[in-house]
Structure formats: C-alpha cells, structure tokens
Design a protein around this motif. Structure first.
Motif, mmCIF file in Angstrom:
data_model
loop_
_atom_site.group_PDB
_atom_site.id
_atom_site.type_symbol
_atom_site.label_atom_id
_atom_site.label_comp_id
_atom_site.label_asym_id
_atom_site.label_seq_id
_atom_site.Cartn_x
_atom_site.Cartn_y
_atom_site.Cartn_z
ATOM 1 N N MET A 100 36.271 47.121 48.724
ATOM 2 C CA MET A 100 35.965 45.680 48.726
ATOM 3 C C MET A 100 34.892 45.315 49.749
ATOM 4 S SD MET A 100 37.837 43.670 46.672
ATOM 5 C CE MET A 100 38.230 42.080 47.409
ATOM 6 N N GLY B 189 41.298 42.970 45.805
ATOM 7 C CA GLY B 189 41.607 43.718 47.023
ATOM 8 C C GLY B 189 42.873 44.533 46.978
ATOM 9 N N GLU C 276 40.623 48.522 50.359
ATOM 10 C CA GLU C 276 40.063 47.839 51.541
ATOM 11 C C GLU C 276 38.601 48.224 51.742
ATOM 12 O OE1 GLU C 276 41.518 45.707 53.737
ATOM 13 O OE2 GLU C 276 43.651 45.846 53.280
ATOM 14 N N SER D 152 36.699 38.152 46.672
ATOM 15 C CA SER D 152 37.535 37.365 47.573
ATOM 16 C C SER D 152 37.612 35.962 46.979
ATOM 17 C CB SER D 152 36.892 37.306 48.954
ATOM 18 O OG SER D 152 35.559 36.823 48.832
ATOM 19 N N ASP E 239 46.217 41.814 50.065
ATOM 20 C CA ASP E 239 45.272 40.759 49.674
ATOM 21 C C ASP E 239 45.770 39.863 48.548
ATOM 22 O OD1 ASP E 239 43.451 41.575 51.563
ATOM 23 O OD2 ASP E 239 42.362 42.892 50.198
#
Ligand code: SF4
Ligand code: MSK
Length: 633
Positions: free
Chosen positions: A310, A519, A307, A414, A523
């Motif tokens: 990223m 992620g 987390e 992402s 994610d």
C-alpha cells in the motif's frame, strides 16, 4: 508425526491456487508438507462442539461438551449452551481485539520514538498529522511537526490504560451511532480495559447471561475498530505516508532469480519499513554485489505484505495460504517474521532449504528460527544485520523453482484516496460517490475482508467479488482477501470489463479498478471512516446502518476476523461469515446474532456456505437498504 505426502500425490490434497499447485509439483525437495496436506491427513473431522462454540473448558470440572436442549448435557456447573457459546464467542473477540491492540501499542511507541528523534523514521504526512490532531481535540496552532506528533502520540497512548471517559476516535462516528452505544452502555472506556473485563466476565461463575456477554464482546470490538485499529492505521499513515494508488505485483512469481529474496511476514509495518530502507542502503547493495546478486528483493507475505504494498509498492509473494509454499520454491534466502498468522510449519519448510527463518518480536518466537530482537530505536542497524544474514545465504541457494505467475495490481486506496479519486481533484468529497449510488449507477458498497483458509474448498473471495462487480457493487478489500483477489487480476483497471455498466462508467472515468485494495486487516478501520464520510456527505441516511453497504469474510480463519466482524455489526453493518460460525451450537445465541442484533445495531451477522449464498445475502442487503432509503422506487 505428520502424515507424509509423496510428490505427485497432490491430486489427493486440496491445494488452493494454481501457483501453489505449480510450486509444489515442481519443488526441488520431496515431501513438502503444507497445511493443505495436514487438513487432508487428519483422521478426525473438526469437533462439532468446538465448531459450534459449545465446548467449555473454563474450569477444571470440565471440559464440558454441551448439547443444546438436552438437560443431561449442560455443564457440570449448570451452564447452558447459550452461556457457553456466548462466553466462547466473547473470548474469540477478546483474542482478536488484543492482537490489534498490542499491534497498535507498538505503532504508538514507534511513533513517539520517531517524533522524539529516537528512531530512523520520519513524520511523512504532516497534513494527516494535523487532521488527526484536530479530530482528537488537540490545538495545532504554532506547533512544530515533532511537538504535535508527541502530543498526539501521548494522548493516544494514554487511552490504552484509560479507565473511564471514552476513546477519541469514537467521536468520529455518526452522532446517532454514538448515542446508540451510550444508550446500550457499550461505548469503550479504554483500549485495554475491555479485554480484561471480558476475561473476567467469562471466568467460571461470573457473567452467565448471553446477551450481557455479547454486549461486552461488542464493546471490546468497538475498542478495537474505533480505537486500536484506527490508531494503528492513522499513525502508520502519518509516519510512513498515507497510501496513494500504486502499481505492483502479487503471487509467488515475484521472487527473483538474480536477487536476494527476503520475504517479510506478519503484520507490523515498523519492521518492514526498516527492511525497505536498509534494502536500498549502499552498504547492503555492495554486500549483494560481492555474492553476485543484483540487490535485495523484498516481498511481503500476509498483512505485512499489504502494509508495504500500500505504501511503498513492494510486491506480495503470498497470502496466508501461500506462506509455506513461498518457501517451498527453495529460492528464499530469509523469511523475516514479526507477529500474527505465522504458521509454525514455516520453520520445518525453511529447514528443508538454505532459507533462514528469523523471528523479530520477543512476543513471538518459533523453535528452529534465529531470533533477532527488533527495537525501533535501532531499526536500521537491525534491519541491515538481518539483510546481511540473508545475503550470506544467497550463494547457498541450491536447486529451486520460481513460477512465472504473478499478477499486476493497483493498490493504495486509503479513504483519502477514494475521497480524492471519486470526488475529483478540486472538490474532494464523497458526494460524487453518494450521487452515483443514489442514481443507481453504483448499487452499493461491499467489503470482502479477512483471511484465506485451507478448509475452504473454493476461491470464494474471487467468485463473490466477480459476481458483485457484475451487479454494479463497488467492492473494497483488505487483508489476505485482497491478495487472493489480486492474484486473479481484479485489482487492476483492466478488470473493469467484468463490471456492470454503471460501475464501469463511473470507475472508467477516474481510472480505478473495480475492486479497491484498502490495506491490511488493521486497515479495516479505513472502511469505518469511509462509511462515516458517506453518511456525513448526505443523501444516504443519518447513520451507517442505513447505507447500502455490507461486509463479508468468506474464508475467515483468525480470531481477529471475528473481532472485525463484530465491530462492523456494532457499527450498523450487516456482515456475512462462513462457512462456519462459532456460536451455532446454541439456538438462542444464533437467533440473537443472526436476527436480534439487527434490531439492536441495525446490522447483524449472517452465515453462508457457498459463494452464491454470500452474493445473494449481500445483494439483498444492499437492495433492501436502497428501498428503505427510497432511492429505488
Ligand atoms: Fe464445565 Fe461450567 Fe467448568 Fe465450563 S465452567 S468447564 S461448563 S463446569
Ligand atoms: S494476515 S488475519 S490471515 S487476513 Fe492479516 Fe491474512 Fe487473516 Fe492473517
């Protein structure tokens, strides 16, 4: 008491990763016992009934060990292997999904507190907030960021206790997929409802048809992937920023000699974000100076690491199988943990040093740890209190060993970033990716996800990833798989020379590594969105099952991994797990999961043991999808 291992005995024990071996060999304290030692020291092999899913302890006439096909070896109540395996499997999915659901609830609570100005975070990504709002049917016109965030947060929060009507994010899935779920009666109704129903239906004497049970497992998994996990990811992005490519480092060598090392372990970004803010606070930096430290070195472990890597570029000290070894360096002042994947033994290793283990969730306490209850409303104050305790420990650091080994990684992929990078600055879309799949430069997409596991003898993730990229398959990674692959350098653009010519040509042009870090384990919902966007873009079929895409969790350990696997299968993706799978004690359920699910969902489970078996199944799946699409003549 656990069997003790003397230093130097490491050769008897399968210690995974070079760095783990190096640290344990040079650790300043004798007899550090890790999970690897406990695996080697167990006098009994794992129970075959438990491993194959045919041990039932759902009532006190049992526990009953069932042997498939042996009349005398059904349950006292008459339950056969298929019922018991399906019930146990459904409960595994429930356990995994519940973890994501409770995590997501915490994110929504922090999100609402933030929107109301009651927490020290901010709504960082206003554009994504509007996109999320529109995607769930909220009118965004003339609303302040805060008002819109409150509306989004309240609507999503209501879906946890909702009884009927479906979940907002499910409507993002391709239309044929939504229709299939409706036809099968497995569209999730509320986030929490499906879990309760699984626990009811698997109680003694309720649902005793394996297929009916497995449909409810699928429904619960969908409530996780297209519900809880997606809520957690999307709102975390809005609150803390949507990841963009960012350079950092992974492995135990990220610990620093001259700074206060604070490792943050678990899953929830809320605590880690607060620690990140506090670590830069002038008051904290002043405290560091007083004890002769240059600052706070915040480093992640497990998915909290992913987390903050990223979004903020904080380094990762270790994956799941490194959590005890990170502490064995003797160089960590505090390990701060929240929830999930925290081995109780970190407490015993911490006790051997000056390290303070600090639990922060009232849901997750550990004997021997200091408990400081985290509350997002007072996030910064609590984070500072934690860091001050760590700073006080710095002068107590005694003999220690920090390895030099750490590796460069680029993370932050992402689905928005992939869209932008592979689509180009002015025409962000998945079209260039689809075009490159259609023209064959990229053969397909493979996700390698999930945990690492002491019971697995090889660096499976790495071998599989290397083989796939060499075969021009674009690899997406999350969770501890991402960290283990990162340790070997595959998350860096320099690794493109290991990719096949087609994949290399495409990725070189945009400066991407051959393996994209998407992620944490929550994610994986980003991969669902990316797959949906590929379908929407066109040229690769009308539904996810037609994509040349496949998933794998070769070292899975947690129940969450099974929930994730099931939501991918139910979304139409073929998923390979191994080296064991918890239904193999029933022939009927094995046939259903490994074969019949393909007819039901368009994707099914597969079982593999060796890296070569994983690769063969994954490449064959991609090749077959290409053939079915007519893009390979
Ligand atoms: Fe045994 Fe049936 Fe009770 Fe399970 S529910 S423990 S199979 S009697
Ligand atoms: S932390 S669930 S070991 S990926 Fe997400 Fe790692 Fe698996 Fe935990």
């Amino acid at each position: 008491t656990s069997r003790r291992f003397k230093k130097g005995n490491e050769s008897e024990v399968l210690i995974q990763t070079e760095t783990n071996r190096e640290v344990l060999k040079n650790a300043p304290v004798e007899n550090i016992v890790t999970a690897a030692h406990r695996v080697a020291g167990r006098s009994v092999e794992p129970c075959l009934f438990g491993q194959g899913g045919t041990c039932c302890r759902n009532c006190n006439m049992g526990p009953c060990q069932i042997i498939d096909g042996v009349e005398q070896m059904i349950g006292v109540c008459g339950a056969d292997a298929s019922t018991v395996a399906a019930r146990n499997f459904a409960r595994i999915v429930a356990g995994g999904a519940a973890s994501h659901m409770d995590h997501a609830r915490g994110v929504v609570m922090a999100f609402l507190a933030t929107a109301k100005g009651e927490a020290p975070y901010e709504i960082k990504d206003g554009i994504k907030l509007r996109q999320v709002a529109m995607s769930i049917g909220i009118d965004v016109a003339e609303k302040s960021k805060e008002d819109l965030a409150i509306e989004v947060g309240e609507k999503l929060m209501a879906e946890f206790g909702q009884q009927e009507g479906g979940l907002s994010f499910v409507k993002r899935a391709p239309k044929p997929r939504q229709e299939l779920w409706k036809k099968l009666g497995i569209g999730p109704r509320g986030v929490d409802r499906e879990i309760t129903e699984i626990m009811h239906r698997t109680h003694m004497g309720v649902d005793q048809h394996y297929e009916n049970l497995l449909f409810q497992a699928a429904r619960t998994a969908l409530a996780d992937g297209w519900g809880a996990s997606m809520i957690a990811t999307e709102l975390s992005d809005v609150m803390f920023g949507t990841p963009v490519p960012i350079r950092s480092r992974v492995d135990i060598g990220v610990l620093k000699e001259d700074e206060v090392n604070v490792t943050v372990h678990g899953h929830e970004p809320i605590l880690a974000e607060a620690l990140g803010m506090a670590a830069r606070d002038p008051e904290i930096l002043e405290e560091c100076k007083k004890v002769g430290a240059k600052g706070i070195n915040l480093a992640g472990v497990c998915c909290t690491g992913n987390e903050i890597l990223m979004r903020k570029g904080f380094p990762i000290a270790g994956s799941f199988i490194q959590q005890e070894v990170v502490l064995a360096t003797g160089a960590v002042e505090a390990m701060v943990v929240d929830v999930q994947c925290i081995m109780q033994n970190v407490s015993r290793v911490a006790e051997q040093f000056h390290t303070e283990l600090i639990t922060t969730s009232d849901k997750a306490k550990i004997p021997g740890a200091t408990h400081i209850s985290f509350d997002e409303h007072r996030a910064l104050d609590i984070a500072k209190e934690i860091l001050k305790r760590a700073i006080k420990k710095f002068p107590e650091r005694g003999k220690h060993f920090v390895p030099v080994r750490s590796m460069d990684v680029v993370a932050g992929f992402s689905h928005e970033t992939i869209n932008y990078m592979l689509g180009g600055r002015f025409r962000a879309s998945y079209k260039p990716l689809n075009d490159n799949i259609i023209n064959g430069r990229i053969r397909g997409v493979a996700a390698i996800v999930g945990c690492d596991n002491y019971r697995v003898t090889e660096e499976m993730h790495v071998e599989i990833a290397k083989e796939l990229i060499a075969n021009d398959v674009l690899v997406l990674v999350t969770g501890c798989a991402a960290t283990s692959i990162g340790r070997t350098g595959l998350l860096s653009p320099e690794a493109l020379d290991q990719a096949g010519p087609g994949l290399r040509e495409v990725l070189e042009a945009v400066g991407c590594p051959p393996v994209l870090h998407m992620g944490s384990c929550v994610d994986n919902s980003r991969i669902l969105i990316a797959a949906t966007e590929m379908v929407r873009t066109g040229g690769l079929g009308e539904d996810i099952y037609q994509l040349p895409a496949v998933g794998a969790a070769p070292q899975w350990m947690s129940e969450k991994a099974v929930a994730i696997g099931q939501y991918f299968v139910s979304s139409g993706v073929d998923v390979v797990f191994g080296p064991t799978f918890p239904i193999t004690g029933s022939k009927v359920v094995s046939d259903y999961c490994f074969n019949k699910m393909k007819d039901v969902y368009g994707g099914s489970w597969h079982l593999a043991k060796k890296p070569s078996e994983f690769v063969n199944i994954m490449v064959d799946t991609i090749n077959q999808a290409r053939k079915d699409l007519g893009i390979d003549k």
